[in-house]
Design a protein around this motif. Structure first.
Motif, PDB file in Angstrom:
ATOM      1  N   LEU A  11      -7.162  10.482 -16.062  1.00  0.00           N
ATOM      2  CA  LEU A  11      -6.617  10.377 -14.710  1.00  0.00           C
ATOM      3  C   LEU A  11      -5.545  11.451 -14.518  1.00  0.00           C
ATOM      4  O   LEU A  11      -4.867  11.829 -15.464  1.00  0.00           O
ATOM      5  N   PRO A  12      -5.397  11.959 -13.283  1.00  0.00           N
ATOM      6  CA  PRO A  12      -4.424  13.036 -13.044  1.00  0.00           C
ATOM      7  C   PRO A  12      -3.001  12.586 -13.342  1.00  0.00           C
ATOM      8  O   PRO A  12      -2.640  11.430 -13.155  1.00  0.00           O
ATOM      9  N   SER A  13      -2.204  13.533 -13.830  1.00  0.00           N
ATOM     10  CA  SER A  13      -0.816  13.219 -14.202  1.00  0.00           C
ATOM     11  C   SER A  13       0.084  13.132 -12.967  1.00  0.00           C
ATOM     12  O   SER A  13       1.124  12.493 -12.994  1.00  0.00           O
ATOM     13  N   LYS A  14      -0.317  13.790 -11.870  1.00  0.00           N
ATOM     14  CA  LYS A  14       0.471  13.764 -10.648  1.00  0.00           C
ATOM     15  C   LYS A  14      -0.218  12.886  -9.607  1.00  0.00           C
ATOM     16  O   LYS A  14      -1.427  12.914  -9.469  1.00  0.00           O
ATOM     17  N   GLY A  15       0.584  12.137  -8.860  1.00  0.00           N
ATOM     18  CA  GLY A  15       0.018  11.280  -7.832  1.00  0.00           C
ATOM     19  C   GLY A  15      -0.427   9.950  -8.406  1.00  0.00           C
ATOM     20  O   GLY A  15      -0.261   9.665  -9.590  1.00  0.00           O
ATOM     21  N   GLY A  16      -1.016   9.137  -7.579  1.00  0.00           N
ATOM     22  CA  GLY A  16      -1.469   7.821  -7.996  1.00  0.00           C
ATOM     23  C   GLY A  16      -1.044   6.790  -6.978  1.00  0.00           C
ATOM     24  O   GLY A  16      -0.790   7.101  -5.815  1.00  0.00           O
ATOM     25  N   ILE A  17      -0.953   5.535  -7.417  1.00  0.00           N
ATOM     26  CA  ILE A  17      -0.630   4.430  -6.530  1.00  0.00           C
ATOM     27  C   ILE A  17       0.771   3.909  -6.829  1.00  0.00           C
ATOM     28  O   ILE A  17       1.096   3.628  -7.980  1.00  0.00           O
ATOM     29  N   LYS A  18       1.564   3.786  -5.789  1.00  0.00           N
ATOM     30  CA  LYS A  18       2.922   3.248  -5.936  1.00  0.00           C
ATOM     31  C   LYS A  18       3.176   2.204  -4.858  1.00  0.00           C
ATOM     32  O   LYS A  18       2.587   2.255  -3.782  1.00  0.00           O
ATOM     33  N   ILE A  19       4.066   1.272  -5.154  1.00  0.00           N
ATOM     34  CA  ILE A  19       4.492   0.277  -4.178  1.00  0.00           C
ATOM     35  C   ILE A  19       5.985   0.449  -3.942  1.00  0.00           C
ATOM     36  O   ILE A  19       6.773   0.450  -4.895  1.00  0.00           O
ATOM     37  N   LYS A  50      11.272  -6.420  10.332  1.00  0.00           N
ATOM     38  CA  LYS A  50      11.528  -7.140   9.092  1.00  0.00           C
ATOM     39  C   LYS A  50      11.406  -6.191   7.902  1.00  0.00           C
ATOM     40  O   LYS A  50      10.784  -5.130   8.016  1.00  0.00           O
ATOM     41  N   PRO A  51      11.997  -6.542   6.752  1.00  0.00           N
ATOM     42  CA  PRO A  51      11.779  -5.728   5.547  1.00  0.00           C
ATOM     43  C   PRO A  51      10.284  -5.665   5.265  1.00  0.00           C
ATOM     44  O   PRO A  51       9.544  -6.619   5.523  1.00  0.00           O
ATOM     45  N   SER A  52       9.851  -4.546   4.745  1.00  0.00           N
ATOM     46  CA  SER A  52       8.425  -4.375   4.487  1.00  0.00           C
ATOM     47  C   SER A  52       8.191  -3.816   3.091  1.00  0.00           C
ATOM     48  O   SER A  52       9.131  -3.446   2.384  1.00  0.00           O
ATOM     49  N   VAL A  53       6.941  -3.768   2.725  1.00  0.00           N
ATOM     50  CA  VAL A  53       6.554  -3.186   1.439  1.00  0.00           C
ATOM     51  C   VAL A  53       5.334  -2.313   1.708  1.00  0.00           C
ATOM     52  O   VAL A  53       4.465  -2.660   2.501  1.00  0.00           O
ATOM     53  N   ARG A  54       5.320  -1.151   1.062  1.00  0.00           N
ATOM     54  CA  ARG A  54       4.263  -0.178   1.343  1.00  0.00           C
ATOM     55  C   ARG A  54       3.553   0.246   0.061  1.00  0.00           C
ATOM     56  O   ARG A  54       4.198   0.582  -0.931  1.00  0.00           O
ATOM     57  N   LEU A  55       2.236   0.214   0.109  1.00  0.00           N
ATOM     58  CA  LEU A  55       1.415   0.773  -0.965  1.00  0.00           C
ATOM     59  C   LEU A  55       1.078   2.199  -0.559  1.00  0.00           C
ATOM     60  O   LEU A  55       0.553   2.430   0.526  1.00  0.00           O
ATOM     61  N   LEU A  62      -0.167  -6.866  -2.150  1.00  0.00           N
ATOM     62  CA  LEU A  62      -0.234  -5.425  -2.423  1.00  0.00           C
ATOM     63  C   LEU A  62      -0.251  -5.137  -3.922  1.00  0.00           C
ATOM     64  O   LEU A  62      -0.905  -4.201  -4.376  1.00  0.00           O
ATOM     65  N   ILE A  63       0.462  -5.935  -4.697  1.00  0.00           N
ATOM     66  CA  ILE A  63       0.454  -5.761  -6.155  1.00  0.00           C
ATOM     67  C   ILE A  63      -0.956  -6.010  -6.692  1.00  0.00           C
ATOM     68  O   ILE A  63      -1.468  -5.248  -7.526  1.00  0.00           O
ATOM     69  N   ASP A  64      -1.599  -7.076  -6.202  1.00  0.00           N
ATOM     70  CA  ASP A  64      -2.967  -7.377  -6.640  1.00  0.00           C
ATOM     71  C   ASP A  64      -3.949  -6.304  -6.188  1.00  0.00           C
ATOM     72  O   ASP A  64      -4.872  -5.944  -6.918  1.00  0.00           O
ATOM     73  N   ILE A  65      -3.748  -5.769  -4.965  1.00  0.00           N
ATOM     74  CA  ILE A  65      -4.612  -4.690  -4.480  1.00  0.00           C
ATOM     75  C   ILE A  65      -4.434  -3.448  -5.343  1.00  0.00           C
ATOM     76  O   ILE A  65      -5.407  -2.766  -5.694  1.00  0.00           O
TER      77      ILE A  65
END
Length: 327
Positions: free
Chosen positions: A214-222, A232-237, A191-194
């Motif tokens: 690029l917009p100041s609000k929003g974007g990509i977070k993990i 199981k523990p998970s990670v979300r993009l 997910l980090i690479d994506i």
């Protein structure tokens, strides 16, 4: 030499396999007490996804599509030695991106040990294959990729993965759109690479339209997510922000050809984002209600057991927009 259309599709298939594929190594004791191994590759989906499996089957020229209406499922299955060799050649060239690669190299190793042997199935061979089976799929203890492995992400590999694992969501409270990719915690490096890949692609769009803006609000977070219950523990993009989604992320995906019915969710998502971005719902309760209803017909609600038709709602919104200018 593969043409560009086929190359895109082969990359898409690799990404889709990363999300939905399964490599099976099975054994059977014959009536003469000899052991035989079976190798099978399967993609199992809801029965509504029959079309995409038939597309895969037709273009790859291997396997079969099996419908199981009793269970509302359909499967793309490859089980013959000859056809599996074709699939292996494809995945050697268009390498998988995630932990599914570990299942693949286990499967590949056991396959060649078994079929390329020089004599009968020896005890030594059975031991080697059983060692592989003991650390395969859900039994795998380690998710460490080989030292020489280098992850290669492309537009179509990512699209295939998104069509398998991604979710286009519109939260009913506040009509808030977002995109999600959620995997087990072990897949966080993917997910980090994506995330990094998407930012590079989106920056290219920004440079071509609004350089360095690029917009100041929003974007990509993990985000890391704790285990709940038996999960199981998970990670979300997560990708949020109407400006970021409408002007960048949706633009990026719109340049690509979807192959599964996920394209219908994406179309609805783009339509809703467009109306939200243009503020067509502001002070217009009818449009707001129609957008909510359209959002409720996405994802799982789009299955054949649901009666909601997105086209009818879309047409209503378009007609309403023609009567009333956007606010």
């Amino acid at each position: 030499m593969k043409n560009q259309v086929n190359k895109n599709f082969y990359e898409w298939v690799a990404g889709f396999i990363d999300a939905e594929g399964c490599f099976h190594i099975k054994r059977k004791i014959m009536s003469n007490n000899k052991m035989r191994y079976y190798f099978e590759f399967v993609i199992k989906l809801h029965i509504d996804d029959e079309a995409v499996l038939r597309t895969i089957c037709h273009i790859l020229g291997v396997g079969r599509v099996v419908l199981r209406p009793k269970y509302n499922t359909c499967s793309f299955e490859v089980g013959s030695e000859k056809e599996l060799r074709i699939l292996i050649d494809l995945l050697d060239e268009f390498q998988l991106m995630g932990d599914k690669y570990l299942d693949y190299i286990n499967f590949r190793e056991a396959f060649f040990l078994y079929f390329d042997r020089s004599d009968s199935v020896t005890e030594s061979l059975k031991t080697k294959i059983e060692e592989i089976r003991a650390n395969h799929n859900t039994k795998r203890a380690s998710t460490t990729l080989p030292v020489n492995y280098k992850r290669v992400i492309t537009d179509y590999k990512l699209l295939g993965f998104i069509e398998g694992e991604g979710s286009f969501i519109v939260q009913t409270r506040g009509l808030t759109p977002k995109f999600e990719l959620e995997l087990t915690s072990a897949q966080k490096p993917l997910l980090i690479d994506i995330c990094e890949y998407l930012m590079l692609r989106i920056q290219l769009i920004a440079d071509a339209t609004q350089p360095l803006n690029l917009p100041s609000k929003g974007g990509i977070k993990i985000r890391d997510r704790k285990a709940k219950g038996n999960s199981k523990p998970s990670v979300r993009l997560e990708i949020t922000g109407i400006d970021f989604l409408h002007n960048y992320f949706n633009v990026f995906l719109s340049k690509l050809e979807f192959y599964s019915r996920k394209k219908e969710d994406f179309k609805s998502f783009c339509f809703i984002c467009n109306k939200l971005f243009s503020k067509a719902h502001i002070d217009n309760e009818e449009v707001k209600i129609l957008l909510l209803r359209l959002s409720e017909g996405m994802n799982g609600a789009r299955l054949s057991t649901n009666k909601l038709t997105d086209k009818t709602l879309t047409d209503k919104i378009i007609c309403r927009d023609e009567e009333t200018p956007d606010s």
